[in-house]
Design a protein around this motif. Structure first.
Motif, PDB file in Angstrom:
ATOM      1  N   VAL A  62      71.880 -16.142 -19.087  1.00 33.30           N
ATOM      2  CA  VAL A  62      71.672 -14.666 -18.571  1.00 33.30           C
ATOM      3  C   VAL A  62      70.227 -14.277 -18.498  1.00 33.30           C
ATOM      4  CG1 VAL A  62      71.971 -12.146 -19.077  1.00 33.30           C
ATOM      5  CG2 VAL A  62      73.886 -13.840 -19.674  1.00 33.30           C
ATOM      6  N   VAL A 120      68.637 -15.610 -15.118  1.00 35.61           N
ATOM      7  CA  VAL A 120      69.042 -14.772 -14.105  1.00 35.61           C
ATOM      8  C   VAL A 120      68.486 -13.371 -13.936  1.00 35.61           C
ATOM      9  CG1 VAL A 120      71.132 -13.687 -12.781  1.00 35.61           C
ATOM     10  CG2 VAL A 120      71.300 -16.093 -13.921  1.00 35.61           C
ATOM     11  N   THR A 124      75.115 -16.356 -12.558  1.00 41.15           N
ATOM     12  CA  THR A 124      75.249 -16.429 -13.727  1.00 41.15           C
ATOM     13  C   THR A 124      76.717 -17.262 -14.242  1.00 41.15           C
ATOM     14  OG1 THR A 124      74.588 -14.193 -13.874  1.00 41.15           O
ATOM     15  CG2 THR A 124      75.591 -15.186 -15.876  1.00 41.15           C
TER      16      THR A 124
END
Length: 333
Positions: free
Chosen positions: A240, A243, A270
């Motif tokens: 996470v 990204v 993701t």
């Protein structure tokens, strides 16, 4: 031994057993493909995760040979579609043909109805043909006339494209590019590999035939096993973070990237980074994901999902430079 440790041990044994065919495929492909281990592994990764793969490289780097060889060792239906400027969507998905004798329309299915599709030089065709692939890639179905037809699993689109700077190429629309799980940059072989290619390939007559190593059912079984691979919460957070660093770089001490990124990676990045990391662990015969799995495939998942600004282009900063900077800065768990 705790229950968790016993579960992991059992899962490890299961992974060891179900992933054994990966080495068999590699060994068989290496009979005709010299070098290009990176390309072979990423194609297998796409196959295991039900994710389409875009291969970019100059002609002559064995892209087409690798894909067709992969279809042979998997015993799957294979169709190679050569994309040209005059190709029509009907040439791809099929069309309705009027039968005068029966006074009705009959469906003539196109080459998209196969397990592995090689879309060769995809960026040599105009946008309407490229977009005809979208429904097939995303929904795994095709609409001809008023009827919708489901495509048989496994269904995988492996597309090759020439570098956009080459004459007669059209850049792929962002929506199309985002449908590809991975984008690979295929490079020239090393000097040693080139010598081996020359010795093995500079012959007339028939080339070596490949044997079928695994059937499609084994691939589908492996896909369900990959869902069981353990991923720690810290590794999930790392995905996470990578990204989000493409969207809000200043939150990750990357303020210098703010003016260089027009659009960051979508949530599809993701999801794909998670799936691809699990598949990479599976291919290494492991029951758990490490941050190194994520780092190994992050470039291939992210490079086509970051759109640089005009400022970045003026400074000759490409998406790969941005991904490298992010990977070097975001803290690894």
């Amino acid at each position: 031994m705790s229950e968790y440790a016993m579960d992991m041990e059992a899962l490890g044994e299961k992974i060891e057993k179900t992933s054994a065919f990966i080495d068999d495929i590699r060994n068989e492909l290496e009979k005709v493909i010299i070098g290009q281990r990176y390309m072979i592994d990423r194609l297998l990764l796409g196959l295991l995760t039900n994710g389409h793969v875009l291969l970019e490289g100059v002609p002559g780097l064995a892209k087409t040979l690798t894909v067709s060889s992969l279809a042979t060792v998997l015993n799957t239906d294979f169709q190679r579609i050569q994309f040209t400027p005059d190709l029509l969507p009907a040439d791809l998905i099929g069309t309705l043909i009027y039968n005068q004798k029966e006074a009705e329309f009959l469906v003539k299915k196109g080459p998209i109805f196969a397990n592995i599709i090689l879309a060769d030089e995809i960026n040599r065709s105009p946008a309407k043909v490229q977009s005809a692939l979208l429904e097939a890639m995303q929904e795994k179905q095709v609409t001809i006339g008023e009827n919708t037809y489901t495509l048989e699993e496994p269904f995988l689109v492996l597309a090759t494209q020439n570098p956009v700077e080459q004459e007669g190429t059209y850049p792929l629309p962002e929506a199309q590019v985002d449908r590809f799980m991975l984008k690979l940059k295929i490079d020239y072989p090393t000097e040693k590999e080139e010598m081996e290619i020359m010795r093995r390939m500079a012959k007339t007559g028939k080339k070596e035939k490949l044997a079928t190593v695994v059937d499609p059912e084994k691939i589908l079984e492996a896909r369900s096993t990959i869902n069981e691979i353990y991923m720690d919460e810290k590794v999930e957070q790392y995905i996470v973070d990578l990204v989000f660093a493409t969207r809000k770089p200043k939150n990750y001490n990357l303020k210098e990237l703010e003016d260089l990124i027009s659009f960051g990676a979508s949530p599809r990045a993701t999801i794909n980074l998670n799936l691809a990391s699990r598949a990479h662990a599976f291919m290494e015969h492991r029951a758990y994901v490490t941050p190194e799995d994520v780092r190994t495939i992050a470039m291939d998942v992210l490079r086509h999902r970051i759109i640089p600004t005009f400022e970045a282009e003026a400074e000759e900063v490409g998406p790969e430079d941005i991904v490298k900077k992010i990977m070097n800065t975001v803290q690894v768990p």
